[in-house]
Enzyme design. Structure first.
Site, short mmCIF file in Angstrom:
data_model
loop_
_atom_site.label_atom_id
_atom_site.label_comp_id
_atom_site.label_asym_id
_atom_site.label_seq_id
_atom_site.Cartn_x
_atom_site.Cartn_y
_atom_site.Cartn_z
N GLU A 354 -43.44 -41.38 -1.57
CA GLU A 354 -42.98 -40.07 -2.06
C GLU A 354 -43.77 -39.56 -3.27
O GLU A 354 -43.17 -39.05 -4.22
CB GLU A 354 -41.49 -40.14 -2.39
CG GLU A 354 -40.65 -40.44 -1.17
CD GLU A 354 -39.18 -40.66 -1.49
OE1 GLU A 354 -38.35 -40.09 -0.78
OE2 GLU A 354 -38.85 -41.41 -2.44
C1 ACM Z 1 -38.15 -44.84 -0.01
O1 ACM Z 1 -37.01 -44.89 0.46
N1 ACM Z 1 -38.52 -43.80 -0.73
C2 ACM Z 1 -39.11 -45.92 0.19
#
Ligand code: ACM
Length: 548
Positions: A354
């Site tokens: 992310e």
């Molecule tokens: C995640 O759940 N951002 C690895």
């Protein structure tokens, strides 16, 4: 909440950016046979009432009775056998009231007339036992546990524990009798890696809480504890060369609580406690995103040189280390070096998920610098799936890199190619294995962005067929993450983990051909009284036929 995105086109950049890294070999998965039927019951349990289900079970003969005169025999001169015996005596002591004497044996307990008592034998010559396999034989007045390694013997001890009545979990003396069903178990895992992740960044968990969690994981032969040690909301591990990470960065958590951190001594205590139970700690420093706590602690890690305020919300994807500044790599190198020195396990987890405010080029540039820093520590990199396309892999002369699959749906572009280059994957698809997902829509704890995950949902999947192009041969294992945005303490974590975690353990350990919800849920129900006696919180899901 966590809005999954895919990152296209990283595979091509990988070859350009990451070359010339050396490679350890990947572990090969094991296979096994099916379990057979139950012996007659009474006060004695069934030889196959074990989670994870052993690879092969052959009930025979009468139960073995353990009593105050039972002797624990350990292979002379074997530290592995002595360590497993210590664990056995500690586990059985409180409820039986026995202080079982531990005596050396020269291994004579393996013949046709085994010595009375519980023998723990190490057989390094039998290749069938592998790194973690074991044989348990119970007949007459003898229980023999045989393995090639300390880990195998520890697993045998956990199996023996589950074969004893649930009352063995009590912390004060119970009447018994302490019967072990007769027969033979031959067992070894399907996958080398069976993990659980605990997010101690969103809400801090104390050393005692983490150790208690480790105990619950080891009971199901989970052999890796992945600690998510840093995120936007808090930095949780002391790094002596960058002290403000904990002086400033540890003092927050989701909701504005006081946070906390592990000193290096605390961390070593967790590592040692886990190791004694056959569990390897995998530390994660999430980067380049999920770094607000670090950016708050050190302004120079920000491209504009300005430290942001602390963050106690639950949004993701807004922070990044400054990819272009050299100080970032001094920082990452120092952190990884200190962490590696504290970590006997093979893996360092570098996050990589992310990174939504980092361009693709910046992300590739960052990982291109960071992966050699991991290699310099002598460890193997693990990261969330987004980074895997960038890793060259053994086939291109690079080191083994491990990706952690988490985004529901089809694999990241470039991921299958990366696995073909010799890299490996841990399967944690969020729609089955993220145990912070709510069981039901009205469940008071957890999130629901990957869907609702009932007990059967968490059990009903196969890591080797979940994702197109990702088969058994490239899967290192499975892991069940628990993110703690809504979970404030270990009680909350346990409520999400149990009863679902044993199903992940069974997926990782037991032969796929034995995978069967109808019989599994009956075995799972037998764990309820054990959790009650051990004080482990769990959700009495209506999907499981709990006994009254
Ligand atoms: C995640 O759940 N951002 C690895």
């Amino acid at each position: 909440m966590r809005a999954p995105t895919t990152r296209a086109g990283r595979g091509a950049l990988a070859a350009l950016l990451l070359a010339g890294l050396a490679a350890p070999a990947a572990a090969a998965p094991a296979t096994g046979a099916t379990a057979s039927s139950r012996p007659p019951s009474g006060a004695v349990g069934s030889l196959s009432d074990v989670i994870p289900l052993p690879a092969s079970v052959e009930p025979s003969g009468r139960p073995v009775v353990l009593g105050p005169g039972t002797v624990v025999r350990v292979q002379s001169g074997s530290d592995a056998a002595a360590a497993a015996a210590e664990e056995l005596v500690e586990l059985l002591g409180p409820a039986t009231g026995y202080r079982l004497p531990v005596v050396p044996t020269d291994g004579a307990g393996t013949g046709a007339r085994p010595l009375a008592g519980i023998s723990l034998l190490v057989d390094e010559e039998d290749p069938a036992l592998g790194d973690e396999g074991y044989v348990l034989e119970a007949s007459g007045r003898s229980v023999v546990l045989r393995a090639g390694t300390r880990e195998g013997l520890l697993h045998a001890v956990q199996t023996l524990r589950q074969l004893l009545p649930a009352a063995v979990e009590a912390d004060e003396v119970q009447p018994g009798p302490w019967l072990v069903p007769g027969g033979r178990i031959e067992d070894s895992p399907r996958f080398a890696y069976r993990g659980a992740m605990l997010d101690v960044a969103r809400h801090f968990m104390t050393v005692e809480e983490v150790k208690t969690y480790v105990d619950s994981l080891a009971a199901y032969k989970i052999n890796h504890l992945h600690l998510h040690l840093s995120d936007d909301q808090g930095w949780r591990i002391e790094i002596k060369s960058w002290p403000r990470l904990t002086e400033l960065g540890s003092t927050t958590e989701v909701g504005g609580g006081p946070g906390g951190f592990y000193t290096q001594e605390d961390y070593a205590e967790i590592v040692a406690h886990a190791s004694a139970r056959g569990v390897v700690v995998v530390p994660e420093i999430d980067m380049p995103g999920h770094t607000n706590a670090a950016l708050h602690s050190y302004p120079e890690l920000n491209c504009d040189g300005v430290a942001p305020p602390p963050y106690t919300g639950i949004e993701v994807g807004f922070s990044t280390l400054c990819v272009e500044e050299e100080v970032t790599y001094e920082f990452v190198g120092d952190v990884l070096r200190e962490l590696a020195a504290l970590t006997p396990g093979q893996y360092l987890h570098v996050g990589g998920d992310e990174a939504h405010v980092t361009t693709e080029e910046q992300y590739a540039q960052f990982m291109c610098r960071v992966l050699p820093l991991v290699e310099a520590t002598g460890k193997t990199a693990v990261g969330w799936q987004e980074y895997l396309p960038l890793a060259p892999g053994p086939a291109e002369g690079g080191p083994l890199a491990v990706g952690q699959y988490w985004i529901p749906g089809t694999p990241e572009e470039g991921m299958v190619e990366s696995l073909a280059r010799g890299n490996r994957v841990i399967m944690s698809p969020a729609d089955h294995a993220y145990l912070d997902m709510k069981y039901t829509a009205d469940f008071p704890l957890g999130l629901a962005w990957a869907g609702l995950t009932g007990v059967e949902d968490s059990f009903a999947w196969d890591p080797a067929t979940y994702a197109p192009g990702i088969g058994e041969d490239v899967v290192l294992g499975v892991e069940a993450p628990i993110w703690t945005e809504t979970l404030e303490d270990l009680d909350d974590v346990e409520t999400m983990a149990f009863p679902r975690m044993p199903g992940i353990a069974e997926i990782g350990w037991s032969p796929q051909e034995t995978h069967d919800w109808a019989t599994y849920r009956e075995r799972l129900a037998l764990q309820g009284p054990r959790w009650e006696l051990r004080g482990v919180d769990y959700f009495r899901s209506p999907e499981v036929p709990w006994q009254e």
